[in-house]
Design a protein around this motif. Structure first.
Motif, PDB file in Angstrom:
ATOM      1  N   GLY A 166       5.101   4.448   1.386  1.00 32.27           N
ATOM      2  CA  GLY A 166       4.718   3.105   1.808  1.00 32.27           C
ATOM      3  C   GLY A 166       4.702   2.960   3.315  1.00 32.27           C
ATOM      4  N   SER A 167       5.101   4.020   3.997  1.00 34.05           N
ATOM      5  CA  SER A 167       5.065   4.047   5.458  1.00 34.05           C
ATOM      6  C   SER A 167       5.165   5.491   5.911  1.00 34.05           C
ATOM      7  CB  SER A 167       6.252   3.248   6.011  1.00 34.05           C
ATOM      8  OG  SER A 167       6.224   3.272   7.414  1.00 34.05           O
ATOM      9  N   THR A 198      11.578   0.293   1.063  1.00 33.01           N
ATOM     10  CA  THR A 198      12.988   0.273   0.645  1.00 33.01           C
ATOM     11  C   THR A 198      13.318  -1.028  -0.073  1.00 33.01           C
ATOM     12  OG1 THR A 198      13.531   1.626   2.567  1.00 33.01           O
ATOM     13  CG2 THR A 198      15.356   0.498   1.481  1.00 33.01           C
ATOM     14  N   VAL A 199      12.885  -2.127   0.508  1.00 33.16           N
ATOM     15  CA  VAL A 199      13.222  -3.430  -0.060  1.00 33.16           C
ATOM     16  C   VAL A 199      12.449  -3.666  -1.364  1.00 33.16           C
ATOM     17  CG1 VAL A 199      12.858  -5.899   0.344  1.00 33.16           C
ATOM     18  CG2 VAL A 199      14.161  -4.549   1.967  1.00 33.16           C
ATOM     19  N   ALA A 205      22.959  -9.762   2.533  1.00 32.61           N
ATOM     20  CA  ALA A 205      23.373 -10.143   1.181  1.00 32.61           C
ATOM     21  C   ALA A 205      22.746  -9.182   0.183  1.00 32.61           C
ATOM     22  CB  ALA A 205      22.893 -11.566   0.884  1.00 32.61           C
ATOM     23  N   ALA A 256       0.822  -1.211   0.000  1.00 32.17           N
ATOM     24  CA  ALA A 256       0.000   0.000   0.000  1.00 32.17           C
ATOM     25  C   ALA A 256       0.852   1.256   0.000  1.00 32.17           C
ATOM     26  CB  ALA A 256      -0.916  -0.017   1.222  1.00 32.17           C
ATOM     27  N   HIS A 313      -3.878   0.502   5.403  1.00 38.88           N
ATOM     28  CA  HIS A 313      -4.410  -0.864   5.284  1.00 38.88           C
ATOM     29  C   HIS A 313      -5.876  -1.030   5.656  1.00 38.88           C
ATOM     30  CE1 HIS A 313      -0.004  -1.472   5.340  1.00 38.88           C
ATOM     31  NE2 HIS A 313      -0.340  -2.233   4.336  1.00 38.88           N
ATOM     32  N   GLY A 345       9.595  -3.563   3.647  1.00 40.02           N
ATOM     33  CA  GLY A 345       8.892  -2.328   3.347  1.00 40.02           C
ATOM     34  C   GLY A 345       9.265  -1.707   2.018  1.00 40.02           C
ATOM     35  N   SER A 370      14.536  -5.199   7.162  1.00 38.03           N
ATOM     36  CA  SER A 370      14.776  -5.143   8.596  1.00 38.03           C
ATOM     37  C   SER A 370      13.721  -4.310   9.334  1.00 38.03           C
ATOM     38  CB  SER A 370      16.164  -4.525   8.784  1.00 38.03           C
ATOM     39  OG  SER A 370      16.397  -4.161  10.082  1.00 38.03           O
ATOM     40  N   HIS A 371      13.214  -3.258   8.688  1.00 40.00           N
ATOM     41  CA  HIS A 371      12.248  -2.380   9.365  1.00 40.00           C
ATOM     42  C   HIS A 371      10.838  -2.932   9.330  1.00 40.00           C
ATOM     43  CE1 HIS A 371      15.227   1.094   8.262  1.00 40.00           C
ATOM     44  NE2 HIS A 371      15.734   0.206   9.081  1.00 40.00           N
ATOM     45  N   LYS A 372      10.573  -3.864   8.415  1.00 40.70           N
ATOM     46  CA  LYS A 372       9.286  -4.563   8.490  1.00 40.70           C
ATOM     47  C   LYS A 372       9.320  -5.548   9.661  1.00 40.70           C
ATOM     48  CE  LYS A 372       6.046  -7.676   6.207  1.00 40.70           C
ATOM     49  NZ  LYS A 372       5.511  -8.285   4.986  1.00 40.70           N
ATOM     50  N   PRO A 416       4.148   1.034  14.275  1.00 43.00           N
ATOM     51  CA  PRO A 416       4.936   0.338  13.246  1.00 43.00           C
ATOM     52  C   PRO A 416       4.941   1.078  11.905  1.00 43.00           C
ATOM     53  CG  PRO A 416       3.406  -1.175  14.322  1.00 43.00           C
ATOM     54  CD  PRO A 416       3.095   0.191  14.856  1.00 43.00           C
ATOM     55  N   THR A 419      19.115  -7.860   6.769  1.00 47.55           N
ATOM     56  CA  THR A 419      19.637  -6.982   7.819  1.00 47.55           C
ATOM     57  C   THR A 419      21.148  -7.010   7.767  1.00 47.55           C
ATOM     58  OG1 THR A 419      19.869  -6.663  10.200  1.00 47.55           O
ATOM     59  CG2 THR A 419      19.342  -8.896   9.490  1.00 47.55           C
ATOM     60  N   HIS A 420      21.737  -5.866   8.096  1.00 46.82           N
ATOM     61  CA  HIS A 420      23.193  -5.836   8.178  1.00 46.82           C
ATOM     62  C   HIS A 420      23.696  -6.439   9.484  1.00 46.82           C
ATOM     63  CE1 HIS A 420      22.413  -2.765   5.006  1.00 46.82           C
ATOM     64  NE2 HIS A 420      23.407  -3.433   4.463  1.00 46.82           N
TER      65      HIS A 420
HETATM   66  N1  LIG Z   1       2.811  -0.227   2.772  1.00 48.25           N
HETATM   67  C1  LIG Z   1       2.827  -1.515   2.965  1.00 48.25           C
HETATM   68  O1  LIG Z   1       2.007  -2.266   2.420  1.00 48.25           O
HETATM   69  C2  LIG Z   1       3.876  -2.098   3.885  1.00 48.25           C
HETATM   70  C3  LIG Z   1       4.183  -3.447   3.831  1.00 48.25           C
HETATM   71  C4  LIG Z   1       5.171  -3.923   4.690  1.00 48.25           C
HETATM   72  C5  LIG Z   1       5.802  -3.064   5.592  1.00 48.25           C
HETATM   73  N2  LIG Z   1       5.460  -1.760   5.607  1.00 48.25           N
HETATM   74  C6  LIG Z   1       6.098  -0.802   6.520  1.00 48.25           C
HETATM   75  O2  LIG Z   1       7.263  -0.281   5.908  1.00 48.25           O
HETATM   76  C7  LIG Z   1       8.150   0.181   6.932  1.00 48.25           C
HETATM   77  C8  LIG Z   1       9.519  -0.378   6.683  1.00 48.25           C
HETATM   78  O3  LIG Z   1       9.966   0.013   5.418  1.00 48.25           O
HETATM   79  P1  LIG Z   1      11.387   0.647   5.218  1.00 48.25           P
HETATM   80  O4  LIG Z   1      11.444   1.054   3.811  1.00 48.25           O
HETATM   81  O5  LIG Z   1      11.626   1.651   6.296  1.00 48.25           O
HETATM   82  O6  LIG Z   1      12.390  -0.536   5.549  1.00 48.25           O
HETATM   83  P2  LIG Z   1      12.497  -2.044   5.053  1.00 48.25           P
HETATM   84  O7  LIG Z   1      12.417  -2.099   3.580  1.00 48.25           O
HETATM   85  O8  LIG Z   1      11.608  -2.928   5.856  1.00 48.25           O
HETATM   86  O9  LIG Z   1      13.964  -2.362   5.545  1.00 48.25           O
HETATM   87  C9  LIG Z   1      15.081  -1.639   5.069  1.00 48.25           C
HETATM   88  C10 LIG Z   1      16.261  -2.090   5.884  1.00 48.25           C
HETATM   89  O10 LIG Z   1      16.519  -3.495   5.675  1.00 48.25           O
HETATM   90  C11 LIG Z   1      17.926  -3.737   5.712  1.00 48.25           C
HETATM   91  N3  LIG Z   1      18.339  -4.164   4.367  1.00 48.25           N
HETATM   92  C12 LIG Z   1      17.731  -3.870   3.186  1.00 48.25           C
HETATM   93  N4  LIG Z   1      18.395  -4.447   2.166  1.00 48.25           N
HETATM   94  C13 LIG Z   1      19.429  -5.117   2.701  1.00 48.25           C
HETATM   95  C14 LIG Z   1      20.440  -5.940   2.155  1.00 48.25           C
HETATM   96  N5  LIG Z   1      20.520  -6.165   0.829  1.00 48.25           N
HETATM   97  N6  LIG Z   1      21.345  -6.489   2.989  1.00 48.25           N
HETATM   98  C15 LIG Z   1      21.269  -6.266   4.326  1.00 48.25           C
HETATM   99  N7  LIG Z   1      20.302  -5.508   4.903  1.00 48.25           N
HETATM  100  C16 LIG Z   1      19.409  -4.941   4.099  1.00 48.25           C
HETATM  101  C17 LIG Z   1      18.571  -2.412   6.106  1.00 48.25           C
HETATM  102  O11 LIG Z   1      18.466  -2.349   7.528  1.00 48.25           O
HETATM  103  P3  LIG Z   1      19.687  -2.420   8.556  1.00 48.25           P
HETATM  104  O12 LIG Z   1      20.762  -1.543   7.978  1.00 48.25           O
HETATM  105  O13 LIG Z   1      19.066  -1.908   9.814  1.00 48.25           O
HETATM  106  O14 LIG Z   1      20.115  -3.819   8.663  1.00 48.25           O
HETATM  107  C18 LIG Z   1      17.583  -1.418   5.536  1.00 48.25           C
HETATM  108  O15 LIG Z   1      17.668  -0.151   6.154  1.00 48.25           O
HETATM  109  C19 LIG Z   1       7.584  -0.287   8.230  1.00 48.25           C
HETATM  110  O16 LIG Z   1       6.921   0.814   8.807  1.00 48.25           O
HETATM  111  C20 LIG Z   1       6.605  -1.353   7.832  1.00 48.25           C
HETATM  112  O17 LIG Z   1       5.591  -1.483   8.775  1.00 48.25           O
HETATM  113  C21 LIG Z   1       4.536  -1.251   4.756  1.00 48.25           C
END
Ligand SMILES: NC(=O)c1ccc[n+]([C@@H]2O[C@H](COP(=O)([O-])OP(=O)(O)OC[C@H]3O[C@@H](n4cnc5c(N)ncnc54)[C@H](OP(=O)(O)O)[C@@H]3O)[C@@H](O)[C@H]2O)c1
Length: 209
Positions: free
Chosen positions: A17-18, A149-150, A124, A10, A36, A147, A72-74, A27, A104-105
């Protein structure tokens, strides 16, 4: 051939996305549950829910999925890596029911949960993570669960075959953006748009051959 899919991801009208800031209590940051509510109103979520287009698309979430990759943040709020007891937001029986790879790192040993979910922690590059998840999926598809980012990183690397993104009619103004840097994604994806009476718009992206 195993495919890589995104489901029910979403975003707000302005592409977030957040919200922010993320914490144990919030969260999704200031977005709260607003990204959602469309899904909570469907039969996918509960027996009294609706059975229209929102439900039909939400139901696809786990069909044919053999593994999930998430960021990692999900998996947890800021600092979860410092808490040896953190086991995710979802309780002892998380809704994944497959091997689930947390990028996660700061990896840690796997966590076996109830209901078939095992969290594996992986540091990785995305292409490598996908190979590992594919192997674990045993011929089924791999879901990239968020989330933003990923999902963005997997789209940028050209690794996503199908993405279901749900545009929700709210403006967040700040948070984590999905589409940044993905200029001209429409050249590589056929995009269908389905407007739901609920007010959300489903974007269905399928990678062109
Ligand atoms: N909108 C939706 O439908 C939806 C769905 C799911 C989640 N969410 C929300 O999205 C938010 C999280 O999204 P986000 O963009 O902040 O973060 P994210 O995509 O969940 O996580 C990003 C983090 O993951 C780690 N990471 C990513 N790629 C990596 C790799 N190749 N190797 C090692 N570590 C890696 C890093 O964390 P580290 O450096 O800390 O290790 C990076 O900062 C949360 O609020 C969650 O609730 C939304």
């Amino acid at each position: 051939m195993s495919r890589t899919r995104v489901h029910s991801f979403a975003v707000s009208l302005d592409g977030f996305g957040s919200g922010e800031p993320q914490s144990l209590e919030a969260p999704f940051g200031h977005a709260g549950q607003r990204l959602h509510t469309w899904m909570f109103a469907t039969r996918f979520w509960g027996p009294d829910g609706s059975s229209g287009v929102d439900d039909a698309l939400a139901q696809q979430h786990s069909v044919g999925i053999g593994a999930e990759i998430m960021g990692s943040h999900k998996f947890g709020p800021p600092g979860w890596q410092d808490d040896p007891d953190w086991r995710g937001w979802w309780g002892e029986d998380p809704p994944f029911h497959t091997p689930t790879f947390v990028l996660t790192h700061r990896p840690r040993p796997p966590l076996e949960m109830a209901g078939g979910t095992t969290f594996h922690f992986l540091d990785a590059p995305v292409a490598e993570a996908l190979e590992v998840a594919r192997e674990a999926a045993g011929g089924l598809d791999v879901r990239v669960g968020g989330g933003a980012t990923v999902v963005r990183d997997f789209l940028a690397a050209g690794l996503v075959d199908h993405a279901h993104v749900v545009q929700v009619p709210i403006l967040l103004g700040r948070g984590v953006r999905l589409w940044d840097g993905l200029e001209s994604l429409e050249d590589t994806y056929a995009i269908e748009v389905v407007a739901s009476p609920s007010g959300v718009v489903h974007l269905l992206l399928d990678r062109r051959d």
